[in-house]
Design a protein around this motif. Structure first.
Motif, PDB file in Angstrom:
ATOM      1  N   ALA A 188       0.854  -1.196   0.000  1.00  0.00           N
ATOM      2  CA  ALA A 188       0.000   0.000   0.000  1.00  0.00           C
ATOM      3  C   ALA A 188       0.887   1.242   0.000  1.00  0.00           C
ATOM      4  O   ALA A 188       2.114   1.160  -0.017  1.00  0.00           O
ATOM      5  N   GLU A 218      -8.955  -2.457   0.050  1.00  0.00           N
ATOM      6  CA  GLU A 218      -8.851  -1.794  -1.252  1.00  0.00           C
ATOM      7  C   GLU A 218     -10.182  -1.838  -1.987  1.00  0.00           C
ATOM      8  O   GLU A 218     -10.587  -0.850  -2.622  1.00  0.00           O
ATOM      9  N   THR A 222     -12.253   1.426  -3.112  1.00  0.00           N
ATOM     10  CA  THR A 222     -12.562   1.633  -4.533  1.00  0.00           C
ATOM     11  C   THR A 222     -14.061   1.849  -4.738  1.00  0.00           C
ATOM     12  O   THR A 222     -14.482   2.731  -5.497  1.00  0.00           O
ATOM     13  N   TYR A 326      -2.234  -1.766  -3.659  1.00  0.00           N
ATOM     14  CA  TYR A 326      -3.448  -1.230  -3.026  1.00  0.00           C
ATOM     15  C   TYR A 326      -3.352   0.292  -3.044  1.00  0.00           C
ATOM     16  O   TYR A 326      -2.881   0.915  -2.089  1.00  0.00           O
ATOM     17  N   HIS A 328      -5.492   2.655  -2.904  1.00  0.00           N
ATOM     18  CA  HIS A 328      -6.385   3.480  -2.088  1.00  0.00           C
ATOM     19  C   HIS A 328      -6.223   3.225  -0.590  1.00  0.00           C
ATOM     20  O   HIS A 328      -7.035   3.695   0.202  1.00  0.00           O
TER      21      HIS A 328
END
Length: 411
Positions: A188, A218, A222, A326, A328
């Motif tokens: 991430a 994630e 999303t 990842y 987000h």
């Protein structure tokens, strides 16, 4: 690491899983004689003496039951001894030792193989060809047993000893620390500064975070077209009021449930995704050795060597151009100051009155000071000065305190 993969790895470490698999394999080997009997010429049974297989199976059944019972008693004794001599947290690594599990599983599986073979022979299930298959299978089982016994005897010479415990904890801590050093955020983004937004999700359980499914987080981020910033990482103790994550969007009830489900929370910490836990356990071993009841400075010094090697991994630069899987999800980096606190604060307190431990502690911190970043060096200096202050109070001779002061790091 996905949740399914983490569950499979965690399940594979259970003793009953390996024992069950070996037992099923043993039963399948005995049953194979029935299935393959039509393919074996009857004359082979006379040539290889397959009629004596019943006596061999009787010997295997009685001996393997005794060996399995002895091995289980030895393992339990080793667990208790390691817990008493080092720390109870080491027991988890001993229980999950693959060599010990394979040995016990082999003995149990061999016993069941022999038992099924004896029952089938007495029931008249095997013909001449089936006896040949059973005879060949028994020879293979004997070879496996002999090799397993040799490895088991070699393992028993050190299983559960203090040195073995330190080595196991160092290996587990090094693996977790290497993963952390190479990829500080587990795929991430790194969270810098305070998290944005005023929305958060709290835990519905109390305990230690053992694993986080970042893929699930994630997906929620999303779907919400926003970002999720972790507040709690593996090893953190969480309650019902502490935020697990911060968000810059408002998730629905399904999203909240998915976020909470992404965090596996248990009663104890885990070595896998928690590099600080291995460091804490190593420090516990050193403190136990420095207790008045044990008074073993040599073990504490050996543990400091292990801590030096583990923390040196943290000083390695992260991988360049690492892949962000990842996009987000944002994860806070490991706090170097906290890692040094876990590693050395308790040792400097317990070993303040020991000159040998104080000298080794200062040399360890000086070694780490030479190889790390500015944050790394600052943490080493702080622990060095803290150990010096404690030594000045605990050491009765001014000359001994002066030796510690000469080695201590300064700003």
């Amino acid at each position: 690491m996905t949740r399914l993969r983490w569950y499979i790895i965690d399940l594979a470490r259970s003793l009953w899983v390996r024992s069950s698999l070996f037992a099923v394999a043993g039963i399948a080997s005995a049953v194979a004689g029935i299935v393959l009997e039509p393919l074996i010429p009857a004359a082979w049974s006379v040539r290889i003496g397959a009629e004596s297989i019943g006596n061999v199976l009787q010997i295997l059944a009685s001996s393997m039951l005794a060996v399995a019972t002895f091995s289980l008693a030895t393992m339990v004794s080793a667990y208790a001894g390691a817990s008493s001599a080092t720390t109870p947290r080491v027991t988890e690594l001993l229980i999950s030792d693959s060599s010990a599990q394979n040995a016990l599983a082999t003995f149990v599986g061999s016993f069941l193989f022999s038992l099924v073979g004896i029952i089938a022979l007495n029931a008249g299930v095997y013909g001449e060809g089936g006896r040949v298959v059973l005879f060949v299978g028994t020879l293979a089982v004997i070879v496996i047993i002999v090799l397993t016994l040799l490895r088991w005897i070699d393992l028993l010479a050190r299983f559960g000893r203090v040195g073995d415990a330190i080595e196991r904890v160092e290996t587990a801590a090094s693996n977790a620390m290497r993963t952390q050093a190479r990829n500080p955020c587990f795929g991430a983004h790194m969270r810098v500064g305070p998290p944005p937004g005023d929305a958060w999700v709290t835990s519905d359980r109390i305990g230690y975070i053992q694993h986080i499914d970042l893929g699930a987080l994630e997906r929620v981020a999303t779907e919400g077209n926003g970002e999720i910033h972790l507040e709690a990482v593996p090893g953190s103790f969480v309650d019902l009021a502490q935020p697990l994550v911060w968000l810059d969007f408002a998730p629905d009830e399904e999203g909240v449930r998915s976020i909470r489900a992404a965090f596996d929370i248990g009663r104890d910490r885990s070595f896998d995704q928690d590099p600080r836990f291995g460091v804490v356990v190593l420090a516990e071993i050193a403190c136990k050795a420095l207790s008045p009841a044990v008074n073993d400075a040599g073990t504490a010094i050996a543990t400091l060597g292990a801590l030096n090697r583990v923390l040196a991994i943290l000083a390695e630069p992260p991988e360049e151009n690492r892949t962000v899987a990842y996009a987000h999800v944002f994860v806070p980096p490991i706090a170097v100051e906290d890692v040094f606190e876990d590693a050395f604060s308790s040792i400097s307190e317990s070993g303040a009155a020991s000159l040998a431990v104080g000298i080794r502690l200062q040399k360890t911190l000086k070694s780490l000071h030479r190889m790390g970043s500015s944050e790394f060096r600052s943490a080493a200096v702080r622990q060095s000065q803290l150990a010096l202050k404690r030594a000045r109070i605990a050491l009765p001779l001014a000359d001994d305190a002066a030796r510690i002061e000469a080695l201590a790091l300064s700003d």
